[in-house]
Every structure is written in C-alpha cells, then in structure tokens.
Design an enzyme around this catalytic site. Structure first.
Site, short mmCIF file in Angstrom:
data_model
loop_
_atom_site.label_atom_id
_atom_site.label_comp_id
_atom_site.label_asym_id
_atom_site.label_seq_id
_atom_site.Cartn_x
_atom_site.Cartn_y
_atom_site.Cartn_z
N THR A 114 0.73 -1.03 -0.04
CA THR A 114 -0.03 -0.09 -0.04
C THR A 114 0.71 1.14 -0.01
O THR A 114 2.13 1.11 0.67
CB THR A 114 -0.88 0.23 1.51
OG1 THR A 114 -0.12 0.28 2.29
CG2 THR A 114 -1.83 -1.21 1.61
N ASP A 115 0.53 2.29 -0.66
CA ASP A 115 0.85 3.66 -0.21
C ASP A 115 0.55 3.78 1.34
O ASP A 115 -0.04 3.25 1.96
CB ASP A 115 0.13 4.76 -0.97
CG ASP A 115 1.11 5.84 -1.09
OD1 ASP A 115 2.02 6.02 -0.40
OD2 ASP A 115 0.80 6.85 -1.89
N TRP A 116 1.42 4.65 1.73
CA TRP A 116 1.72 4.78 3.45
C TRP A 116 0.10 5.24 3.82
O TRP A 116 -0.16 6.51 3.68
CB TRP A 116 2.78 5.83 4.03
CG TRP A 116 3.87 4.94 4.30
CD1 TRP A 116 4.55 4.86 5.56
CD2 TRP A 116 4.33 3.79 3.51
NE1 TRP A 116 5.53 4.11 5.44
CE2 TRP A 116 5.68 3.37 4.06
CE3 TRP A 116 4.51 3.29 2.14
CZ2 TRP A 116 6.42 2.31 3.68
CZ3 TRP A 116 5.25 2.46 1.69
CH2 TRP A 116 6.38 1.93 2.40
N GLY A 117 -0.48 4.39 4.74
CA GLY A 117 -2.06 4.66 5.25
C GLY A 117 -2.96 4.56 4.19
O GLY A 117 -4.13 4.93 4.08
N GLY A 118 -2.55 3.64 3.16
CA GLY A 118 -3.63 3.53 1.97
C GLY A 118 -4.48 2.38 1.83
O GLY A 118 -4.88 1.92 0.77
#
Length: 813
Positions: free
Chosen positions: A231-235
């Site tokens: 994931t993108d960070w926090g995605g």
C-alpha cells in the site's frame, strides 16, 4: 531462503504470525519473526534519491533524512529520452540504498501527467505512456541490479493530489488501458519490478488497493506480475478486501489493528487462509531477494554527484533561441545574473521525495567560475510572491548596466508538493512584473526556468532564449552553466506539452474542483493527443527541444515492426538528437474516436559534425492497436497508416505509408469524442461512453461523518467540526507565513486523511473507540464525544500493550 524453504517457513507459522507479516513493524520496516529467523527489511522513499530517516519517521519529509545524492526528478530525466542514462541513475540509487541496508526503494513514480497543475507532476515522467513506461523500466532495472527492489507507483490512475485518499477516478475502459495502465504494463514487463505500490484513490468506485480487476486480473493474470503489492502509506481501506485483491503488505504499522482483522476473518471463514498464504509467500520471496548484505560497498557520493551533473546536463531543454543568442560567448558582453533561483536553486520537489542532498551546486557559483563577464547578481524578487520594491529596483539597476541578462525564474517550494495541487499555471506576479520591466530595458534576455511542470510563459516571444532546467537535482548548477556557455550542447526534448495558457488544457474546467469524484471526460485525449486532434496552438509541442547544431533526416523506411531512418549532423559541432517515430492513424483518424498520431518509438543518437547514422527503432507493441471494450482486450485496427520520423510531434521530417491488415473496427462515438473537442463533453455524453450513470461528484452534506469520510469534510459543518478544520487551515497558513512551505503543505495532508487512518497511522497512540469519540464531536455531539474520547483514552492507556508502547526504545519507532 529458496522457494521451497519459503513454503516450509510459512507452513511453520501460526495464523497470528502470518497475519503479523502483513503490516509494518513501524514506519519503514516489516515485522520479523525471530523464532523462525525471518528478518525485518526496510522500505523507504527514493524516486530520485534515498530518503532514509535516521530519527523520527514520517511520510512527507518533515524530519531530516541521512545525506544522499539528489538526482534530477523523473519529470527532468524524462526530457533526456535516454533509457541508458536513466538506468545508470537507477543503478546509483540502488547502490546507495544497498549501502544503507534498504531493501525496497519506493519508486519510480510513473503516473500519466493528466493536468499541469497536478502537485506531483515533478515525480512522474510524461504525458505519454510509451515514454513513461520505457524510462521507468530502465530505472527499475538499474535499482534492482544492486539487489534492491524498485516499487512502481502509484498503481493506478493517481491523477491528482486533491482528496487523493478518497477521490474516485472515473475513467472509461479504453482510456484506462491505453493511457493510465499502458506505462505500468511496459515498466513491469520490461523492468521486471519486484514490487508495485497501490495508489490511495478509488478507480471506478473501488479503492485501488482492493480493486481485483486492477491487481488480480490485470497486474497478475494478464501481465504476469509475480511480486509483492504494498500500500501507499496509510492507503489501506478494507484490509481483508485488499488481501483478496492481491495486496500483501500494508504500511506503515497499524499497531496490530489490521492484523487482528485478518485473523478474525480467517477464523470466521470469510477469508480463505490460502489467500493469506499466497500473500505471505510474496513477502518472504521479497525478503529473499533483498535481504541486506553485510558486504555491500559504501556509496561513492563524489562519483554519484558527477552522475547527477551528467543527468541534469543531458535533460536540459533549450526551448527557444532567437537569433542564436546561446551559447553565451564574448558577444554576450557584460552579463547580469538576476533571480533568486540562481543563488538558491529549486532542484527537487517536496513531500515524501524530499532528499537531504550531499551537496548542492548553485547556478550562480558555476557561472561565476567560467570565462564570462558576470558583473553582478541580484535576487530581484522574494521567493513566495511578496512585493519588494527594493529588490526589484536593485535588479533593474544591475540589468541596465549589462548587455545580457540571465533571468532565473520558476515555481517556488510552496507551488509543487505532495498532497496539494496547484491552483493556476502562472508564475508568481512579482516574477512576471520584474520580467516585463527587464524586457523593457531593451537588453538581451535569457530566461532560465525552474519547476516540475509547465507554466504559462506570456513573455516567451519577447525574450531571446528560454532554457528549461526543470528540477535538475544537486548538480543542476554546473549542468546549466555548461549548456549556457556551450561546453555542452543541449539535447533534451520535452516529455510533455507546454500549452499557451491553462484554459487550453482539455480538463481545465474541472480538474481538482470536485469533491468525491474526478471525471475523466477527456477520455483518450490527453497532452499532444488532444492538441493535435483539435489543431490547437501550443507554446512548445511534445518532444520539442533545440540544439546548437542542426540535424537532417532522410531515407525513412518502415514496416509493421520497425522504422529505419538516416540522421545527419549538418551543423558545426557535435550533438545529440532524439529521433522520434510517430504513427499516424488512417486518414489521421478523421471521423474516429482516436488520436491522429501517437509516439511509437524513439532513440537518442550522438553525432559528430557532418556525420550520419542509420537509426533503427522498433515500433511499440500496441502501435497499430486500440483497446476494444467489446472484447476487453487489445486488437489491431487495419488500414493505411503513415509512419513519421521527426524532432517533435509537430516537427516531422520524413514519412512513409504502411499498410496493416485485419478485421475492420468502427471507432465511433458522440460528435465531441469524434472531433476531439472533449472540453465540450457533458455528463450525458460521458455516461454514454462509460455505459453507466455517474455517481455524485460532491460529498453528501445531509448525514453524519463516518470513519470512511475524510477530515476535509468537516469544513462548513459548524461547531467543533469547523473549529477542527479552521485549526488545520490556520496552522498551514501560519507555517507558510513563517517561510516554511514544506511544513505548511504537509499539514494540509491531514485534510485528506480518512478518520479511520487516525487510528491506523498513530502507531498505537489512538484506538477505534477514541476515533468514534472524535466523530461524535465533529457530528455535533461535542460533550458526549469528549466523554467518550477521554474514557477511551484512559482505557487504552491502561492496557498492558499500550504501556509497553510508551516504554519502547526510540530506535524501534
């Protein structure tokens, strides 16, 4: 760990251990399983330079990272059109990552440049998928040659920063495959990327990270990707749905929140444990490929600085050169250097790609070190568009004493950054005012422009030369000096179109202006595909770039597989030419929903004066194809095509016909799609193209906010919601006023966080009950929310695991 050992390791794990591997241990590291000898590996930012943080970790560059070479950004490197150069940059990036025991470098970014105002355009290569994918593949090969995984990002359709964590990108199937996915396909199949990063946004109603069509059907089944999706960070939205779709690793740490969701789903029978096993195997395989080596050599920062200079030098674009003003020589006379960017260069973007460079060579220092009669320097303007009569007066006084003015202009640090899009395409007013007054002096004027994306240049026809340095990394200064003085012959070509004005952009009327959805009504008509279709004038066309020498093209021959042309240097000095091959559709796509011509191949060739070379260029795999939505696959469109060879999309030197056989295909559509005037497309036409009714473009205001809503939706709701919104907005404005644009833009990142992410990105500091209390407060039940939040905070603080979190050594965070 071999594949057999990987399976054995996974079989030896408990369900809880397998679930634990699916999220980070902290901000940048995966979790180890010590009893089985599974190590932790580090992932860190690095599209154009390693951003490994040595202290407190964050995603947006708030805290300093260790020194690393800052190479030109992707938008700059793309102007080189030189895959070999980009691969060398990738190799250096991989070497620096390996030396710092980093296993995954989060880049390259290769999203299509849909609109010039997109805040992260500087991190992406081009408006064209063939150029984007080819260069991204080269960078991936370079990075991974050092045993470090590259991560192609952001998959997919990450076209804007505004509301990026919730926006629904509504795009038709043909445009999705021909533009937004094609670059990724090329990068992954030609670069063999070991990881892919999913994007924050939704694509046609489903979050990219849990979009089975994107991750399972296209990325894995169709393209054969066998690596890991992170994931993108926090995605992450729905952790179990992400696993099922094909996402293995969620970053950063969620303090076990989503690990417990995985375990619960398996135990409840709603998640097949075989799906979890497949994701675990992908992570173990990545660890096998990238486990840090104790014998990795230290990074040679001096050598890499020279690589950075070369990369910048070969990427500079000479956009105009009236009367052969450049290169500067004795005829330039007395030279005044004006513009703050000469002394304090803007050489990179901001946000998660912000590199702490090993050094920065300023253009002013480089220019004063060469054999030019530089009579002085004045900054001329304040960096962030504040009026200063004193600075302007001093600059004009210096300019009046010179024969030639080198005017350094550009976008400042507040203009281009992750999490924010630009609001217009203009340079700062104080820069435009100064430029107008300098031109009025009647001196020779050379504009040197800094920035990661096109800007309007109303003065372009009134100055003698325009040099586009883009964001050239830490070696930009010597590179610019070499090009301006002729020690290097510029060979860069634009990887994107420069429109005359923002209103000419096909999606100008709607880009980043809606709240819930982003409608891609322009479909396949982006960049030069649009401008060439409607015959619109542009400032500089796609592929444009001048040289201090001249090139002639002759004897073009072509078939369905390749084109061959003779290129001759007809000038007096050696130079590089980017030979561009376009293929024009039958009848230039008249009466069809199709671009008139598209890039089909390119090559860069170096020629001494008078020398010739036969340049053979393989045509792209889908040169004569379109994506047929009837069969959901590519298919050949037959007809009489024209293969074009030239120096830009509008500087065609040679052409030959090529006949392509196949089953006829009608590429019809509504009148505006046939003519290409997509700026006129209304909702009804777009719905007909999509084959479904459009969802609401804006947020609902008649219901309470939920965990899936974003913090920006507190605006205008009154009470504590408006107070919270005002506090974030006010903090951002204050930081900007204090001259901290990076921090200001990063504060605005909070607006686009879903409420659920407050828990998941707090590293254990906030739990679900506390988020629920916050939601009560913003939904008008302030005192009840306060009581719920305080009670939840006290209960959370009293848990044994929370006490352990508070006493954890800082090095673990």
């Amino acid at each position: 760990m071999g594949s057999e050992t990987t399976v054995q390791l996974r079989q030896a794990m408990t369900l809880i251990e397998k679930a634990s591997l699916m999220s980070g241990a902290n901000f940048w590291n995966t979790k180890p399983i010590e009893r089985l000898g599974v190590p932790s590996i580090m992932l860190t930012d690095g599209p154009h330079g390693l951003r490994k943080q040595g202290g407190a970790a964050d995603h947006l560059g708030l805290n300093a990272s260790i020194p690393a070479t800052c190479f030109p950004t992707a938008a700059t490197l793309a102007n080189s059109w030189d895959a070999a150069l980009v691969e060398r940059v990738g190799t250096a990036l991989g070497a620096e990552a390996a030396a710092e025991r980093v296993s995954v470098l989060l880049g390259p970014g290769l999203n299509i440049k849909r609109n010039p105002l997109a805040g992260r355009s500087f991190e992406y290569f081009s408006e064209d998928p063939l150029l984007s994918g080819t260069l991204a593949a080269a960078m991936i090969r370079g990075i991974q040659s050092r045993g470090v995984a590259a991560s192609a990002k952001h998959f997919a359709v990450n076209s804007q920063e505004t509301h990026r964590m919730s926006i629904d990108e509504i795009v038709d199937e043909r445009a999705l495959h021909e533009l937004y996915l094609e670059g990724f396909r090329i990068a992954i199949t030609q670069g063999d990327a070991w990881t892919v990063m999913s994007s924050y946004n939704k694509v046609n109603g489903t979050y990219a990270n849990e979009n089975r069509e994107l991750l399972a059907d296209i990325l894995r089944a169709r393209w054969g990707f066998g690596g890991l999706v992170v994931t993108d960070w926090g995605g992450n939205n729905d952790r179990v749905a992400g696993l099922v779709a094909g996402n293995a690793l969620e970053m950063p740490s969620t303090d076990g929140v989503t690990d417990r969701e995985i375990v619960a789903a398996v135990e409840a029978g709603t998640l097949d444990e075989a799906v979890l096993d497949a994701r675990v195997d992908e992570l173990l395989s990545l660890i096998e490929h990238t486990a840090p080596r104790d014998d990795a050599p230290a990074a040679d920062h001096d050598l890499h600085h020279q690589h950075a200079i070369e990369a910048a030098r070969r990427s500079i674009v000479l956009a105009s050169n009236r009367g052969g003003m450049l290169p500067l020589g004795s005829s330039a006379g007395r030279i005044a250097v004006i513009g703050d960017f000469a002394e304090t260069p803007r050489y990179q973007g901001a946000g998660s790609s912000l590199v702490n460079p090993t050094r920065v060579d300023a253009p002013l220092d480089a220019l004063t070190a060469v054999d030019l009669d530089v009579i002085g320097f004045e900054p001329g303007f304040r960096r962030r568009d504040a009026a200063s009569r004193r600075l302007r007066t001093r600059a004009l006084r210096l300019a009046s004493q010179a024969d030639t003015v080198l005017l350094f202009l550009g976008l400042d640090e507040s203009a281009e950054a992750e999490a924010v899009d630009r609001t217009h395409m203009r340079l700062a007013r104080n820069q435009l005012d100064l430029t107008r007054e300098v031109i009025a002096l009647g001196k020779r004027v050379v504009v040197v422009l800094a920035g990661g994306a096109p800007v309007e240049l109303p003065f372009a026809d009134d100055v003698d030369a325009v040099v586009l340095g883009y964001l050239g990394g830490q070696g930009l200064g010597p590179a610019l000096a070499d090009v301006l003085t002729g020690r290097a012959n510029p060979g860069g070509k634009l990887a994107e179109t420069y429109p005359l004005r923002y209103e000419d952009v096909p999606n100008a009327a709607s880009f980043a202006l809606t709240q819930a959805t982003s409608e891609h009504r322009e479909s396949i008509y982006l960049g030069y595909r649009y401008y060439d279709k409607v015959g619109a004038p542009v400032r500089y066309p796609f592929g444009h770039g001048l040289s201090y020498t001249t090139f002639a093209y002759s004897d073009l021959v072509a078939d369905a597989r390749s084109a061959r042309v003779i290129v001759t240097n007809t000038g007096l000095i050696a130079g590089d030419e980017v030979v561009q091959v376009y293929v024009e559709a039958p009848d230039a796509a008249a009466g069809q929903v199709r671009a008139p011509r598209e890039l089909a191949g390119f090559a860069k060739v170096h020629l001494e004066p008078g020398a010739s070379a036969t340049v053979e260029i393989a045509l792209a795999e889908h040169t004569f194809h379109v994506y047929d939505t009837g069969i959901h696959d590519w298919r050949i469109v037959p007809g009489e095509y024209t293969v074009l060879a030239g120096a830009s999309s509008r500087d065609i030197r040679e052409q030959v016909p090529v006949s392509i056989a196949g089953e006829p295909l009608v590429l019809g559509g509504s009148a505006n799609y046939v003519t290409g005037h997509v700026e006129r497309v209304d909702a009804t036409e777009f719905e007909a193209l999509l084959g479904r009714v459009l969802p609401p473009a804006d947020w609902p205001t008649d219901r309470p906010l939920t965990r899936d809503d974003i913090i920006a939706q507190t605006k205008g709701r009154g009470g504590f919601a408006s107070v919270l919104h005002g506090l974030i907005e006010g903090t951002s404005r204050l930081l900007m006023a204090l001259g901290r644009p990076h921090a200001s833009n990063n504060v605005r990142f909070v607006f686009d966080l879903p409420f659920r992410s407050v828990e998941r990105m707090s590293n254990g500091g906030v739990d679900a009950a506390m988020v629920d209390g916050l939601l009560l407060m913003v939904n008008g039940r302030f005192w009840r929310g306060i009581r719920r939040t305080v009670s939840a905070w006290w209960a959370h603080r009293s848990r044994p695991e929370s006490k352990a979190q508070r006493t954890r050594p800082k090095s673990e965070d």
